[in-house]
Each structure stands twice: as structure tokens, then as C-alpha cells.
Write a protein that holds these residues in place. Structure first.
Motif, PDB file in Angstrom:
ATOM      1  N   SER A   9      32.748  45.356  44.820  1.00 23.62           N
ATOM      2  CA  SER A   9      33.756  46.085  45.574  1.00 23.62           C
ATOM      3  C   SER A   9      33.718  45.619  47.012  1.00 23.62           C
ATOM      4  O   SER A   9      32.655  45.515  47.600  1.00 23.62           O
ATOM      5  N   GLU A 142      32.113  35.119  40.339  1.00 26.51           N
ATOM      6  CA  GLU A 142      32.327  35.959  41.520  1.00 26.51           C
ATOM      7  C   GLU A 142      33.100  35.206  42.602  1.00 26.51           C
ATOM      8  O   GLU A 142      34.027  35.747  43.219  1.00 26.51           O
ATOM      9  N   ILE A 145      36.914  34.584  41.450  1.00 27.66           N
ATOM     10  CA  ILE A 145      37.752  35.781  41.488  1.00 27.66           C
ATOM     11  C   ILE A 145      37.964  36.250  42.920  1.00 27.66           C
ATOM     12  O   ILE A 145      39.075  36.651  43.301  1.00 27.66           O
ATOM     13  N   TYR A 146      36.917  36.224  43.730  1.00 23.94           N
ATOM     14  CA  TYR A 146      37.044  36.592  45.139  1.00 23.94           C
ATOM     15  C   TYR A 146      38.124  35.748  45.818  1.00 23.94           C
ATOM     16  O   TYR A 146      38.993  36.264  46.535  1.00 23.94           O
ATOM     17  N   VAL A 149      41.832  36.659  44.422  1.00 19.18           N
ATOM     18  CA  VAL A 149      42.385  37.927  44.888  1.00 19.18           C
ATOM     19  C   VAL A 149      42.671  37.872  46.385  1.00 19.18           C
ATOM     20  O   VAL A 149      43.713  38.336  46.859  1.00 19.18           O
ATOM     21  N   THR A 161      40.983  45.086  46.948  1.00 21.00           N
ATOM     22  CA  THR A 161      39.701  45.637  46.506  1.00 21.00           C
ATOM     23  C   THR A 161      39.464  45.199  45.069  1.00 21.00           C
ATOM     24  O   THR A 161      40.344  45.382  44.214  1.00 21.00           O
ATOM     25  N   ILE A 162      38.321  44.613  44.790  1.00 21.67           N
ATOM     26  CA  ILE A 162      37.945  44.232  43.432  1.00 21.67           C
ATOM     27  C   ILE A 162      36.965  45.267  42.891  1.00 21.67           C
ATOM     28  O   ILE A 162      35.956  45.563  43.536  1.00 21.67           O
ATOM     29  N   TYR A 163      37.256  45.797  41.699  1.00 22.21           N
ATOM     30  CA  TYR A 163      36.422  46.844  41.142  1.00 22.21           C
ATOM     31  C   TYR A 163      35.506  46.366  40.019  1.00 22.21           C
ATOM     32  O   TYR A 163      34.439  46.931  39.827  1.00 22.21           O
ATOM     33  N   MET A 165      34.420  42.843  37.226  1.00 22.39           N
ATOM     34  CA  MET A 165      34.593  41.490  36.705  1.00 22.39           C
ATOM     35  C   MET A 165      33.869  41.386  35.373  1.00 22.39           C
ATOM     36  O   MET A 165      32.768  41.926  35.221  1.00 22.39           O
ATOM     37  N   PHE A 178      39.306  40.701  35.349  1.00 20.14           N
ATOM     38  CA  PHE A 178      38.889  41.483  36.508  1.00 20.14           C
ATOM     39  C   PHE A 178      39.961  42.496  36.887  1.00 20.14           C
ATOM     40  O   PHE A 178      41.152  42.324  36.613  1.00 20.14           O
ATOM     41  N   GLU A 179      39.510  43.577  37.517  1.00 16.07           N
ATOM     42  CA  GLU A 179      40.365  44.673  37.953  1.00 16.07           C
ATOM     43  C   GLU A 179      40.414  44.682  39.474  1.00 16.07           C
ATOM     44  O   GLU A 179      39.386  44.547  40.133  1.00 16.07           O
ATOM     45  N   TYR A 180      41.602  44.836  40.027  1.00 15.38           N
ATOM     46  CA  TYR A 180      41.733  44.816  41.475  1.00 15.38           C
ATOM     47  C   TYR A 180      42.914  45.680  41.923  1.00 15.38           C
ATOM     48  O   TYR A 180      43.828  45.971  41.147  1.00 15.38           O
TER      49      TYR A 180
END
Length: 233
Positions: A9, A142, A145-146, A149, A161-163, A165, A178-180
Motif C-alpha cells: 500500500s 512489485e 506493478i508499481y 500503476v 493506491t495499490i492494495y 498483488m 493486482f488491485e488498485y
């Protein structure tokens, strides 16, 4: 199936063809002429390599349909209740979507479906050419995805905001899901994304909704994100 997951997060301000099947039978595209309809796609490639298509209905006999379905017979058997399967043999991917959603055109995407009443609640898939062979070739999950997003999905006026992965391995193919959330001064959206590489293509599926509805629809949309599969072409 091997599944590994991690959570991250963070908040940063102002960061710069086709076959459509329902759960129990084939989805009729034209019930006046046929009870089953296979929809294929003729590819058109843009200068940047994105795929577009013109869908043409092609009526096939039961025998021909059965033959075409053999490679993904197990996939169709696993379609959850209240979902339909969308399968693109020509472009090499499949996923499921809620049974009451309808198809629509989403700019620069190969396929897309949306809620009949809430247009911001939708799923879409696109792909671009790549010389990479596997999603892991892009780097650690990580970091990949970072970067996506922060630099690809978020507009300059949005706070990402990434919640969560997850990495999944299915039939020796690897997927990052992943959820964001993207928050702007007047509006926030929440999404799941699944990315994968295969067939010389980098695929992206995004399914999302207004953040105010996210708690209500999150589990339903997670099914869509987790259903994405690559098909060998």
C-alpha cells in the motif's frame, strides 16, 4: 496451480476470432437465425501495434462447434454461475464476465463488456507486441506493478493506491493480478488488473468500477480478473 501473493500500500500525489459462451450453452448473437453463433475477428493493426477487429458472425453446425471447443473444453466446464465465457482463439486469450453485461467498443482495446446500467463498471482487454517470453521477464512483480500503476494507469491529477498483488502459475503460464484505486479530486475508481505475456504479445485485462460501489462488487469483479487465460496460437 501455484499461487504466491504479497501486499503493498502506498500513496503518492500528482504522479506523472472470437467465441462468446454463456454458462450452460452458446450465447446467441442473432436468435432469429440461429440458436448458437460463433463470432470471429479479422485483425487490423494500428501503427503502435494495438489490435482492433471487425466482428463477423459465422454460423456453424454443431459438429464444427464441438471440434473447435475441444482445446478449451475444461475451461468452459469451469465457468461460474451467472458468468459467460469470452474466448478469442485467434488472438489467444479468454476470460469470463457477468452474464448481464453487454459488449461495447472501448478505444484501442480488443474486447470489452460493461454493466447495462453502470457504464463505468466494465472489463476490457488489450495487447501489444513484445519480444519478452514471460511476464517475469519484465522484472520483479512489485517493481513492475508499481511502475504500471504510477506511470501508466494514473493520470497526473490522480493519487494511486495499490492494495494487493498476486502471482499465479497456470499450465506453466504466469499471471500478475493486482488491485488498485485511482483517486482524483472529484472521482475515484477501483480496479483489478491481470497482465500476462504469451504468443509474442503483452496482454492486459482491467475490470473496475466506481470506488463507491467497490465493496459491493469487488468479489464479483475479482472472478473476472482471476479468469483471464492465455491460449496458444
Amino acid at each position: 496451480m501455484v499461487v504466491s501473493s504479497c501486499s503493498l500500500s502506498w500513496i503518492s500525489p500528482c504522479l506523472s476470432h472470437k467465441l462468446n459462451l454463456p454458462h450452460s450453452n452458446y450465447l446467441p448473437r442473432n436468435t432469429a437465425t440461429s440458436s448458437s453463433n460463433t463470432v470471429f475477428c479479422a485483425l487490423e493493426t494500428t501503427p503502435i501495434g494495438e489490435s482492433h477487429c471487425q466482428r463477423r458472425p459465422l454460423l456453424l453446425g454443431i459438429g464444427a462447434l464441438t471440434a473447435n471447443l475441444q482445446p478449451t473444453k475444461l475451461l468452459f466446464a469451469q465457468v461460474p454461475d451467472r458468468y459467460r465465457a469470452f474466448v478469442d482463439y485467434e488472438d489467444g486469450y479468454s476470460y469470463v464476465y457477468p452474464i448481464d453485461w453487454k459488449e461495447f467498443d472501448f478505444r484501442a482495446h480488443d474486447s470489452a463488456f460493461k454493466d447495462r446500467y453502470l457504464q463505468l463498471q466494465n472489463v476490457r482487454v488489450r495487447f501489444i507486441p513484445t519480444e519478452k517470453q514471460d511476464i517475469r521477464d519484465l522484472g520483479p512483480m512489485e517493481e513492475v506493478i508499481y511502475f504500471l500503476v504510477k506511470h501508466r494507469y494514473a493520470a497526473p491529477n490522480q493519487r494511486p493506491t495499490i492494495y494487493d498483488m498476486q502471482e499465479r502459475t497456470i499450465d506453466d503460464k504466469h499471471y500478475y493480478t493486482f488491485e488498485y484505486v485511482l483517486t482524483s479530486p472529484n472521482y475515484s475508481s477501483a480496479s483489478f488488473a491481470t497482465i500476462a505475456i504469451g504468443n509474442g504479445r503483452y496482454y492486459t485485462l482491467i475490470v473496475g468500477a466506481n470506488e463507491r460501489r467497490w465493496k459491493r462488487v469487488r468479489n464479483q469483479l475479482k472472478v473476472v480478473a482471476d479468469s483471464f487465460r492465455l491460449l496458444d496460437i
